[in-house]
Enzyme design. Sequence first.
Site, PDB file in Angstrom:
ATOM      1  N   ASP A   1       0.770   2.600   3.729  1.00 48.95           N
ATOM      2  CA  ASP A   1      -0.118   3.678   3.282  1.00 48.95           C
ATOM      3  C   ASP A   1       0.674   4.982   3.156  1.00 48.95           C
ATOM      4  OD1 ASP A   1      -2.306   5.069   2.407  1.00 48.95           O
ATOM      5  OD2 ASP A   1      -3.429   4.973   4.281  1.00 48.95           O
TER       6      ASP A   1
ATOM      7  N   HIS B   1      -5.536  -0.887   5.712  1.00 46.67           N
ATOM      8  CA  HIS B   1      -5.380  -0.071   6.934  1.00 46.67           C
ATOM      9  C   HIS B   1      -6.481  -0.236   7.992  1.00 46.67           C
ATOM     10  CE1 HIS B   1      -7.972   2.400   4.423  1.00 46.67           C
ATOM     11  NE2 HIS B   1      -6.980   2.894   3.708  1.00 46.67           N
TER      12      HIS B   1
ATOM     13  N   ASP C   1      -8.784   2.595  -3.179  1.00 40.94           N
ATOM     14  CA  ASP C   1      -8.270   3.198  -1.944  1.00 40.94           C
ATOM     15  C   ASP C   1      -8.278   4.723  -1.983  1.00 40.94           C
ATOM     16  OD1 ASP C   1      -6.851   3.025   0.693  1.00 40.94           O
ATOM     17  OD2 ASP C   1      -5.399   4.188  -0.474  1.00 40.94           O
TER      18      ASP C   1
ATOM     19  N   ASN D   1      -6.398   9.163   6.938  1.00 38.97           N
ATOM     20  CA  ASN D   1      -7.645   8.441   6.765  1.00 38.97           C
ATOM     21  C   ASN D   1      -7.348   6.962   6.507  1.00 38.97           C
ATOM     22  OD1 ASN D   1     -10.283   7.774   6.386  1.00 38.97           O
ATOM     23  ND2 ASN D   1     -10.442   8.615   4.320  1.00 38.97           N
TER      24      ASN D   1
ATOM     25  N   HIS E   1     -10.955  -0.174   0.998  1.00 36.90           N
ATOM     26  CA  HIS E   1     -10.801   0.954   1.922  1.00 36.90           C
ATOM     27  C   HIS E   1     -12.143   1.064   2.634  1.00 36.90           C
ATOM     28  CE1 HIS E   1      -9.750   5.364   2.809  1.00 36.90           C
ATOM     29  NE2 HIS E   1     -11.016   5.271   3.144  1.00 36.90           N
TER      30      HIS E   1
ATOM     31  N   LEU F   1       2.430   6.548  -4.830  1.00 37.34           N
ATOM     32  CA  LEU F   1       3.590   7.136  -5.499  1.00 37.34           C
ATOM     33  C   LEU F   1       3.228   8.437  -6.220  1.00 37.34           C
ATOM     34  CD1 LEU F   1       5.390   3.961  -6.917  1.00 37.34           C
ATOM     35  CD2 LEU F   1       6.000   5.320  -4.914  1.00 37.34           C
ATOM     36  N   ARG F   2       1.938   8.729  -6.325  1.00 37.24           N
ATOM     37  CA  ARG F   2       1.423  10.028  -6.804  1.00 37.24           C
ATOM     38  C   ARG F   2       1.631  10.305  -8.290  1.00 37.24           C
ATOM     39  NH1 ARG F   2      -1.841  10.141  -2.839  1.00 37.24           N
ATOM     40  NH2 ARG F   2      -1.191  11.026  -0.871  1.00 37.24           N
TER      41      ARG F   2
ATOM     42  N   HIS G   1       0.839  -1.200   0.000  1.00 35.50           N
ATOM     43  CA  HIS G   1       0.000   0.000   0.000  1.00 35.50           C
ATOM     44  C   HIS G   1       0.875   1.251   0.000  1.00 35.50           C
ATOM     45  CE1 HIS G   1      -4.051   1.756   1.541  1.00 35.50           C
ATOM     46  NE2 HIS G   1      -3.367   2.678   0.890  1.00 35.50           N
TER      47      HIS G   1
ATOM     48  N   HIS H   1       2.377  14.384   0.752  1.00 35.34           N
ATOM     49  CA  HIS H   1       1.674  15.619   0.408  1.00 35.34           C
ATOM     50  C   HIS H   1       2.661  16.768   0.510  1.00 35.34           C
ATOM     51  CE1 HIS H   1      -2.359  13.963   0.235  1.00 35.34           C
ATOM     52  NE2 HIS H   1      -2.121  13.311   1.361  1.00 35.34           N
TER      53      HIS H   1
END
Lengths: 320, 184, 430
Positions: C303, C230, C150, C276, C177, C59-60, C56, C307
């Site tokens: 997870d 998670h 997710d 979250n 999720h 990598l954006r 999980h 950011h």
Amino acid sequence: MSLEVVTELPRHLLSIGDLNHDQALLILDTAEELAKISDAPIKKLPTLRGRTIVNLFYEDSTRTRISFEAAAKRLSADVINFSAKGSSVSKGESLKDTALTLQAMGADAVVLRHPESGAANRLAGWTNGVVINAGDGTHEHPTQALLDAFTIRRHLGSVGSDLKGKHISIVGDVLHSRVARSNVLLLNLLGAKVTLVAPPTLIPVGVESWPVEVSYAIDEVLPEVDAVMMLRVQSERMQNSFFPSTREYSRLFGLNLDRMNLLQKGALILHPGPMNRGLEISAECADGVQSVILEQVANGVSVRMAVLYLLLGGNIGVGS
Amino acid sequence: MNAGKPVKTVLEQGDISRALTRIAHEIIEKNRGSENLLLLGIPTRGAYLAARLAKIIGSIDKREIPNGVLDITLHRDDLRSRPPRALTPTVIPTGGVEGKIVVLVDDVLFSGRTIRAALDALGEVGRPAQVQLAVLVDRGHRQLPIRADYVGKNLPTSADEIVRVSISEIDEIDQIVIAGANES
Amino acid sequence: MSTYLIKDVELVSGEKVEIGIADGVIMELSNKASQSYENILDGSGCIALPGLVDLHTHLREPGREDAETVLTGTRAAARGGYTAVFAMANTDPVADTAGVVEQVVRLGKEAGWCQVFAVGAVTKDLAGESMAELGAMAHSAAQVRVFSDDGKCVSDSQMMRRALEYVRQFDGVVAQHAQDPKLTVNAQMNEGTVSARLGLRGWPAVAEEAIIARDVLLASHVKSRLHICHVSTAGSVDIIRWAKSRGIDVTAEVTPHHLLLSDDLVESYDPKFKVNPPLRSSEDIAALRMGLADGTIDIVATDHAPHPAEDKECEWAGAANGMIGLETALSVVQKTMVDTGLLTWSQVADRMSITPAKIGRAIGQGIALAVGAPANITIYDPSKNKVVVAQEQISKSKNTPFEGIDLPGQVRHVFFQGNPTMISTEMVAR
């Protein structure tokens, strides 16, 4: 020339939880002295001359802003009103940039009203100035609680004393109320017993950790209390099924003439305003002899003067 | 308490009550009686001294002399040099200050800044006919053009010496001592 | 390809060995190497683990390259001792087509820091309305086996049922999720005593537990494989334990932050603690640790959710959810599970490498160290302690919740398919 050892306030006023018993009493007693100024022919003191106070309001609240403005001006501070309403949290200049801008402009204090809980705590981390929380989301509104306690004490107590043994009920939308959170903490700090009255949907999960009793039956509570504080109920809560209709809410939890008669003689009726007449409080109750709602407004200026004096009247920054 | 510092007692109990009695007579003499007098003490110790003076004058002139308390905190010009101070209630007897001969009472006259603040604070309360100043000790080192009308004792000091006034209402004893420099 | 010998290192069994690496595989695993190797590495005081596998990871890329890229994210993974990561599908565009998942896997290969597996979205654009082309992704070069929306819950019961059934044809798994959206509108933190005091809207445990309860029953009904992302509450652990006792084919993961941090940290209103599902109570933490220890929770997954600073330097409600975690995961697991006596190092290898690879069908990963096995190896020194400094994280984003916390352990050497990605705590230039 003797130096008094006085109780000092924390650097910022973000939450009633930051105050201890002596600090809360110091604010109330100081406000009591400053209230005399309002009766004096000359209503201006030189105390905060040269200090700049910014009213940074991300929400409309004319009454709170005017109250802070009057308090600051009576102490001769320079006041800048900065209305940032409509600046959403995700758009436009961030709260941090605004804080840095105000600091660059030399603001000694920022009075912040913001729709999000914790905004004042965040601001305090970004600025050297003093931050006064004038209402953050559904978190706290410390000066409102202080003026409520001040008003109650003027009727039921005396200068220098707390509210030990008094029983006060807070009725209404506790879940979404910053006024309720600050009041629960402060009234408890001052030794009063607090009973919350609301439908279960408007009481937060986790309330069992609060120093309060909870009741769903207003008629059983009213005869017991020395003061009842009605909270504003927003009718949009109805759309989210917190209660079925304003009519039902009013019938089960509103303060009306019949319920007012359940109160002991001398028990006080408070409301932080603005009121929804006919919803949480009827006109007879709001305007009746037991109502101290207008006094709350007047006392707001004295209490805010006290807070401004105690936070800004000395050498800023050496306090705890 | 004052480890290693010289402490000298300059007035003892009897001296203080004699000084107050003399001041009381001077006030009556200067004002040709005690009519229209109002004694306002500056907290903390000045307030008690004003009450004592009022009592002495009253016993000489056989009348009640009004007295009160004037808090000057909000008018101080040194607020920013230390943490905020708690306010002391200002107490003005019924009848107010309008047209009165107000005698301000304080324990020690030093820089004169306290009295400047007191004059400002008094101006907010009303407009007396006249303002006079009585102090138990004048230790010199004025920073403003202010002088006392009645002085219990002139006490030459160096600027960094400390004059400590004790009065029985608060300190259980009446005395005035000079402590050496650098005492905190 | 260079050859390496790691000397003086302990296996999870406690056996002291020398590990010889050549041609991408483990050549030797014995107390004295018989061949000669070009490079000798010190493994004293260290434990040798199979390269870690994260089921999980965000990598954006594509879309939020300002937060992380496949290159920077996999480099951070390597630093944390990982040799494989599963890239979550909530990119922009969403990884709901063969094109996007293939791109992510290709970028991973080019970067070369660790193996990148792509997670495919369950529904188009994560909207929950129509099924994405799961088969196309499964049969693409990316060979997707894990599907997840997710960031969002597959909340529609019928959609969840269909997805569970559909992925069975290519041995896939749906990673849920679990968050009832109606119970968590604008939710900001765990609903409980802290949220009541802070005036932040609550994210109740039941919003997670109700979905998990429904999904294990659905998985049981259609006889499919379900994975729960998670897990954060004590109640969830109970439900999964019950489901496993009934033979339902469910697996579950817990994040390092949910093993260590509780919701009272939110009192600072610092959004570095906003995530979250949210940080929960200390009772939940205790139940999660017990669940991971007894196998109810199968694996640890990070997870990792980078950011940029501006998405965290704001009011709590306006801040983004998520925490980075790749570089600190093993240390947090040591602190919460090993140093507390709840897990052995052998079990750590199972929960952070072998089982996640098995759940994700990650071929070539999560293989216990043995002669002939691919040389995916993490050499870890549990005796070193270090206070976490956000700015020292090599992830492109610095939003770690562990800043200022003293964590044990340090990854010393990492081998990915026989090549070192880290030697003596220094990243090896690719």
